[in-house]
Design an enzyme around this catalytic site. Structure first.
Site, PDB file in Angstrom:
ATOM      1  N   ASN A  34      15.044 -21.844 -19.633  1.00 41.01           N
ATOM      2  CA  ASN A  34      16.100 -22.825 -19.403  1.00 41.01           C
ATOM      3  C   ASN A  34      16.369 -23.558 -20.705  1.00 41.01           C
ATOM      4  OD1 ASN A  34      16.246 -22.205 -16.642  1.00 41.01           O
ATOM      5  ND2 ASN A  34      14.580 -23.617 -16.161  1.00 41.01           N
TER       6      ASN A  34
ATOM      7  N   VAL B 287      11.566 -30.001 -19.648  1.00 44.09           N
ATOM      8  CA  VAL B 287      10.496 -30.249 -20.620  1.00 44.09           C
ATOM      9  C   VAL B 287      10.974 -29.723 -21.988  1.00 44.09           C
ATOM     10  CG1 VAL B 287       8.111 -29.738 -21.295  1.00 44.09           C
ATOM     11  CG2 VAL B 287       8.672 -30.081 -18.877  1.00 44.09           C
TER      12      VAL B 287
ATOM     13  N   HIS C  40       9.435 -19.133 -18.112  1.00 40.16           N
ATOM     14  CA  HIS C  40       8.901 -19.052 -16.753  1.00 40.16           C
ATOM     15  C   HIS C  40       8.637 -17.578 -16.413  1.00 40.16           C
ATOM     16  CE1 HIS C  40      10.237 -23.177 -15.366  1.00 40.16           C
ATOM     17  NE2 HIS C  40      11.052 -23.016 -16.395  1.00 40.16           N
TER      18      HIS C  40
ATOM     19  N   ASP D 177       2.501 -23.129 -13.100  1.00 36.64           N
ATOM     20  CA  ASP D 177       3.453 -24.228 -12.945  1.00 36.64           C
ATOM     21  C   ASP D 177       2.947 -25.167 -11.848  1.00 36.64           C
ATOM     22  OD1 ASP D 177       6.732 -24.562 -13.744  1.00 36.64           O
ATOM     23  OD2 ASP D 177       5.973 -25.717 -12.036  1.00 36.64           O
TER      24      ASP D 177
ATOM     25  N   HIS E  24       9.621 -22.938 -23.346  1.00 40.63           N
ATOM     26  CA  HIS E  24       8.689 -22.242 -22.446  1.00 40.63           C
ATOM     27  C   HIS E  24       9.450 -21.184 -21.684  1.00 40.63           C
ATOM     28  CE1 HIS E  24      10.371 -25.793 -20.500  1.00 40.63           C
ATOM     29  NE2 HIS E  24      10.372 -25.105 -19.370  1.00 40.63           N
TER      30      HIS E  24
HETATM   31  P1  AMP Z   1      12.053 -26.470 -17.182  1.00 43.56           P
HETATM   32  O1  AMP Z   1      12.751 -27.160 -16.042  1.00 43.56           O
HETATM   33  O2  AMP Z   1      12.547 -25.092 -17.471  1.00 43.56           O
HETATM   34  O3  AMP Z   1      12.005 -27.354 -18.409  1.00 43.56           O
HETATM   35  O4  AMP Z   1      10.564 -26.239 -16.692  1.00 43.56           O
HETATM   36  C1  AMP Z   1       9.556 -27.199 -16.759  1.00 43.56           C
HETATM   37  C2  AMP Z   1       8.518 -26.770 -15.789  1.00 43.56           C
HETATM   38  O5  AMP Z   1       7.322 -27.459 -16.086  1.00 43.56           O
HETATM   39  C3  AMP Z   1       8.844 -27.072 -14.322  1.00 43.56           C
HETATM   40  O6  AMP Z   1       8.851 -25.845 -13.573  1.00 43.56           O
HETATM   41  C4  AMP Z   1       7.729 -28.004 -13.886  1.00 43.56           C
HETATM   42  O7  AMP Z   1       7.317 -27.803 -12.553  1.00 43.56           O
HETATM   43  C5  AMP Z   1       6.639 -27.676 -14.884  1.00 43.56           C
HETATM   44  N1  AMP Z   1       5.670 -28.723 -15.121  1.00 43.56           N
HETATM   45  C6  AMP Z   1       5.912 -30.043 -15.335  1.00 43.56           C
HETATM   46  N2  AMP Z   1       4.762 -30.701 -15.553  1.00 43.56           N
HETATM   47  C7  AMP Z   1       3.771 -29.787 -15.474  1.00 43.56           C
HETATM   48  C8  AMP Z   1       2.352 -29.844 -15.610  1.00 43.56           C
HETATM   49  N3  AMP Z   1       1.701 -30.995 -15.872  1.00 43.56           N
HETATM   50  N4  AMP Z   1       1.645 -28.696 -15.453  1.00 43.56           N
HETATM   51  C9  AMP Z   1       2.262 -27.528 -15.175  1.00 43.56           C
HETATM   52  N5  AMP Z   1       3.601 -27.404 -15.050  1.00 43.56           N
HETATM   53  C10 AMP Z   1       4.345 -28.512 -15.196  1.00 43.56           C
END
Ligand code: AMP
Length: 112
Positions: free
Chosen positions: A85, A94, A100, A29, A98
């Site tokens: 989430n 996003v 975590h 992340d 995914h």
């Molecule tokens: P969520 O809030 O569950 O949708 O998680 C999205 C996650 O993607 C967050 O923890 C961000 O820090 C992570 N994230 C966003 N952009 C990137 C990226 N380019 N590379 C790696 N992680 C990312």
């Protein structure tokens, strides 16, 4: 239009790749919330768990099994937490499903 994670799969956006196979990718992340914070996601752009279909059953099982395998590879033998989430109240930012993987410190409960 490709999702952020599809762009990472396509190597259009850089990421630290931890694991990859035909179905899933695991990356660090970019904004870690624990000493170890990895995201594992299907290459197929399922938007979120609420929109997964019956035909995604094997893919979702594979995702969880590989999450455990990645956690083992990252030496999280003291434990770890898997989080998905879903939607606005779930904290999803996003829109590409995914999971975590958090570890490397004692995680409090309940989450915020
Ligand atoms: P969520 O809030 O569950 O949708 O998680 C999205 C996650 O993607 C967050 O923890 C961000 O820090 C992570 N994230 C966003 N952009 C990137 C990226 N380019 N590379 C790696 N992680 C990312």
């Amino acid at each position: 239009m490709k999702t952020l994670f599809e762009k990472i799969v396509a190597r259009e956006i850089p990421a630290e790749i931890i694991y990859e196979d035909d179905l899933v990718l695991a990356i660090r992340d970019i904004n870690p919330q624990a000493p170890t914070h990895v995201l594992i996601f299907p290459k197929k752009p399922v938007p979120r768990i609420a929109e997964a279909k019956v035909e995604d059953q094997n893919l979702l099982g594979h995702l969880l099994l590989k999450a455990a395998e990645v956690a083992k590879k990252l030496n999280l033998q003291n434990g770890y937490r898997l989080v998905i989430n879903n939607g606005v109240d779930g904290g999803e930012t996003v829109p590409h499903l995914h999971c975590h993987i958090f570890g490397g410190r004692h995680l409090t409960w309940p989450p915020g």
